[in-house]
Design a protein around this motif. Structure first.
Motif, mmCIF file in Angstrom:
data_model
loop_
_atom_site.group_PDB
_atom_site.id
_atom_site.type_symbol
_atom_site.label_atom_id
_atom_site.label_comp_id
_atom_site.label_asym_id
_atom_site.label_seq_id
_atom_site.Cartn_x
_atom_site.Cartn_y
_atom_site.Cartn_z
ATOM 1 N N TYR A 1 -6.987 4.081 -12.374
ATOM 2 C CA TYR A 1 -5.872 3.415 -11.711
ATOM 3 C C TYR A 1 -6.257 1.983 -11.357
ATOM 4 C CZ TYR A 1 -4.043 8.137 -11.188
ATOM 5 O OH TYR A 1 -3.591 9.408 -11.435
ATOM 6 N N PHE B 1 0.610 2.899 -12.027
ATOM 7 C CA PHE B 1 -0.495 1.942 -12.111
ATOM 8 C C PHE B 1 -1.694 2.518 -12.871
ATOM 9 C CE2 PHE B 1 1.983 0.809 -8.361
ATOM 10 C CZ PHE B 1 2.264 -0.521 -8.640
ATOM 11 N N VAL C 1 -1.132 -5.160 -8.806
ATOM 12 C CA VAL C 1 -0.410 -4.182 -7.988
ATOM 13 C C VAL C 1 0.506 -4.896 -7.000
ATOM 14 C CG1 VAL C 1 -0.673 -2.426 -6.192
ATOM 15 C CG2 VAL C 1 -2.090 -2.331 -8.252
ATOM 16 N N ARG C 2 -0.021 -5.946 -6.364
ATOM 17 C CA ARG C 2 0.793 -6.675 -5.387
ATOM 18 C C ARG C 2 2.048 -7.240 -6.040
ATOM 19 N NH1 ARG C 2 2.829 -10.959 -4.009
ATOM 20 N NH2 ARG C 2 2.065 -11.975 -5.900
ATOM 21 N N TYR D 1 3.907 1.544 -1.165
ATOM 22 C CA TYR D 1 4.519 1.668 -2.484
ATOM 23 C C TYR D 1 3.508 2.205 -3.488
ATOM 24 C CZ TYR D 1 6.982 0.440 -6.780
ATOM 25 O OH TYR D 1 7.596 0.506 -8.009
ATOM 26 N N TYR D 2 2.292 1.697 -3.422
ATOM 27 C CA TYR D 2 1.235 2.152 -4.334
ATOM 28 C C TYR D 2 0.980 3.652 -4.156
ATOM 29 C CZ TYR D 2 -3.400 2.428 -6.511
ATOM 30 O OH TYR D 2 -4.475 2.781 -7.296
ATOM 31 N N ARG E 1 0.835 -1.218 0.000
ATOM 32 C CA ARG E 1 0.000 0.000 0.000
ATOM 33 C C ARG E 1 0.863 1.259 0.000
ATOM 34 N NH1 ARG E 1 -3.244 -3.219 3.469
ATOM 35 N NH2 ARG E 1 -2.254 -2.322 5.315
ATOM 36 N N ALA F 1 -5.779 -0.768 -5.616
ATOM 37 C CA ALA F 1 -4.620 -0.921 -4.737
ATOM 38 C C ALA F 1 -4.481 -2.341 -4.209
ATOM 39 C CB ALA F 1 -4.717 0.062 -3.576
ATOM 40 N N ALA G 1 4.493 -4.286 -7.120
ATOM 41 C CA ALA G 1 5.058 -3.620 -5.937
ATOM 42 C C ALA G 1 6.032 -4.530 -5.196
ATOM 43 C CB ALA G 1 3.932 -3.183 -5.006
ATOM 44 N N ARG H 1 1.775 5.784 -7.528
ATOM 45 C CA ARG H 1 0.442 5.558 -8.080
ATOM 46 C C ARG H 1 0.399 5.749 -9.590
ATOM 47 N NH1 ARG H 1 -4.843 8.622 -7.750
ATOM 48 N NH2 ARG H 1 -6.456 7.008 -7.645
#
Length: 455
Positions: A404, A297, A412-413, A289-290, A287, A407, A416, A294
């Motif tokens: 986007y 993404f 994303v996981r 890092y996101y 989270r 998250a 990241a 952002r």
């Protein structure tokens, strides 16, 4: 350069090596066997520093000699630690397919010396022979089929392994591909074993296929390499050439260690260490890092689009030509499309990246997401099995809305966790380098400080 300034440069030295392009004549090399630095008592010669600095300046004219020296010292320490921690087998795990480590280092050494001093080498050779390298070659009879059979076996046999055993190499060492005259007197030769030991998997395939032209080309390359090394040893001394070879070996081992950490020239290659570090990344780190990254993404959230479905390629090409001539997309859709929405001018309305039910977009939606707004696509055949009829599509994106990725999405996981794992791996290497430099006894000699202005 004063020792304090050099130590600062050492502390910030990157644990990578320069990509070395070909250059012209370099400056005067250091005196033979002059020592630039001692690392835990072992010498690093000024010839290696000067040669490396010259190559670095070919890529960056502002490259500093002190930074080159710092890099070589850091690489010497890191390479030793890499061999201790991982071993050469792990560092050079791809050598059954690629070139063996020793072959790669030898080739880099020859290419480096040729790049730096090739003009002088060729001048000396022309003075000696008046012609060039070909004048050193001596007539050598070609190998017979019987001789090749003794090494490779009978042709046409199915083989799962194209490597040569000790008995085969011993036989190959008796077979001379090329003889040459040595500039200092005497005769040298290149055997089939010499060529075989220096091949990657493609080269071994060519040898087992009995490609005699390939064998001869490889033998000639080895004569050329021999001349480069012989000339360099006579010009600079065996110790200087050997030290430069070690510098290149250090560079290769450090780059191999970086690859094991998922860093360096191929970040998409697999890395067990990177996998382990990525598995340790938690949701809170993802989270964070996101939140920081952002913009990495961004994705297409939805598009408003039209399409024209045609029964075959001929019709699709005809409609595409009309569109290229300025015809109205909606009008052509009403007239020619075989899709149910033809009456509405082929309107697809808003197409979302994900439906409310969470399903992924189909192939037509994926095609839409690749198109720039306002540009008519080329005709595209829809997916279909072999022998099945497949209509063709032409699409037009009228409007695109970006958003986007969620998250908490798997995409994303993954991104990241891999990025954070690389940061952790890089931090580990930086800490390792700093620790090695702190513990090492590094002595910079007068020859090591040559060429630098006042601190």
């Amino acid at each position: 350069m004063k020792p304090l300034r050099l130590l600062r440069a050492l502390a910030g030295a990157a644990c990578v090596a320069y990509a070395w392009p070909a250059v012209g004549a370099c400056g005067q090399p250091a005196p033979a066997a002059a020592v630039a630095a001692r690392i835990d008592g072992a010498p690093l010669l000024a010839f290696s520093v000067e040669s490396s600095w010259c190559m670095a300046r070919a890529a960056d004219p502002d490259a500093q000699r002190s930074a080159t020296l710092a890099l070589l010292i850091a690489n010497r320490l890191l390479a030793g630690e890499a061999r201790k921690r991982f071993g050469e087998a792990a560092l050079w795990a791809g050598q059954r397919v690629g070139f063996a480590r020793e072959v790669s280092i030898d080739d880099q050494l020859v290419n480096t010396l040729r790049s730096l001093y090739g003009t002088e080498m060729e001048g000396d050779l022309r003075q000696l022979s008046g012609v060039g390298l070909d004048s050193l070659l001596r007539p050598t009879p070609p190998l017979s089929d019987t001789e090749l059979d003794a090494v490779f076996g009978k042709p046409g046999a199915l083989r799962l392994d194209l490597s040569l055993g000790e008995a085969q190499l011993a036989q190959a060492s008796k077979l001379v591909l090329l003889r040459f005259a040595k500039p200092g007197g005497g005769e040298g030769s290149v055997s089939l074993a010499d060529v075989a030991r220096r091949q990657n998997v493609q080269g071994r395939v060519a040898l087992f296929a009995r490609e005699r032209d390939f064998m001869q080309r490889q033998a000639r390359l080895q004569v050329a390499s021999w001349y480069v090394l012989d000339w360099s040893v006579r010009r600079f001394g065996a110790a200087s050439v050997a030290d430069l070879r070690r510098v290149l070996a250090d560079q290769g081992d450090v780059q191999a260690m970086m690859r094991l950490h998922g860093l360096g020239d191929d970040q998409h290659a697999g890395s067990r260490l990177l996998d382990t570090l990525a598995a340790q990344v938690g949701p809170q780190q993802v989270r964070a890092y996101y939140a920081r990254q952002r913009e990495d993404f961004v994705r297409i959230e939805r598009v408003r689009a039209r399409h024209i479905r045609l029964p075959d390629e001929v019709a699709a090409r005809r409609v595409a030509a009309a569109l290229a001539g300025g015809a109205d997309f909606a009008a052509l859709a009403r007239r020619h499309s075989i899709a149910p929405d033809a009456g509405g001018g082929g309107s697809l309305g808003w197409v979302y990246h994900e439906s409310q039910a969470g399903s992924k977009p189909g192939w037509l939606a994926q095609l839409l997401f690749t198109q720039a707004p306002g540009q008519v696509s080329a005709p595209v055949r829809s997916p279909a099995g072999p022998g099945r009829h497949a209509p063709w599509e032409i699409v037009l994106v009228e409007e695109r809305v970006q958003g986007y990725q969620a998250a908490d999405s798997e995409a994303v996981r993954y991104v990241a966790s891999r990025a954070l794992a690389r940061e952790m791996a890089a931090a580990q290497l930086t800490a390792l380098r700093a620790g090695l430099l702190r513990k090492a006894r590094i002595e910079i000699t007068r020859a090591g400080m040559a060429g630098e202005g006042p601190a």
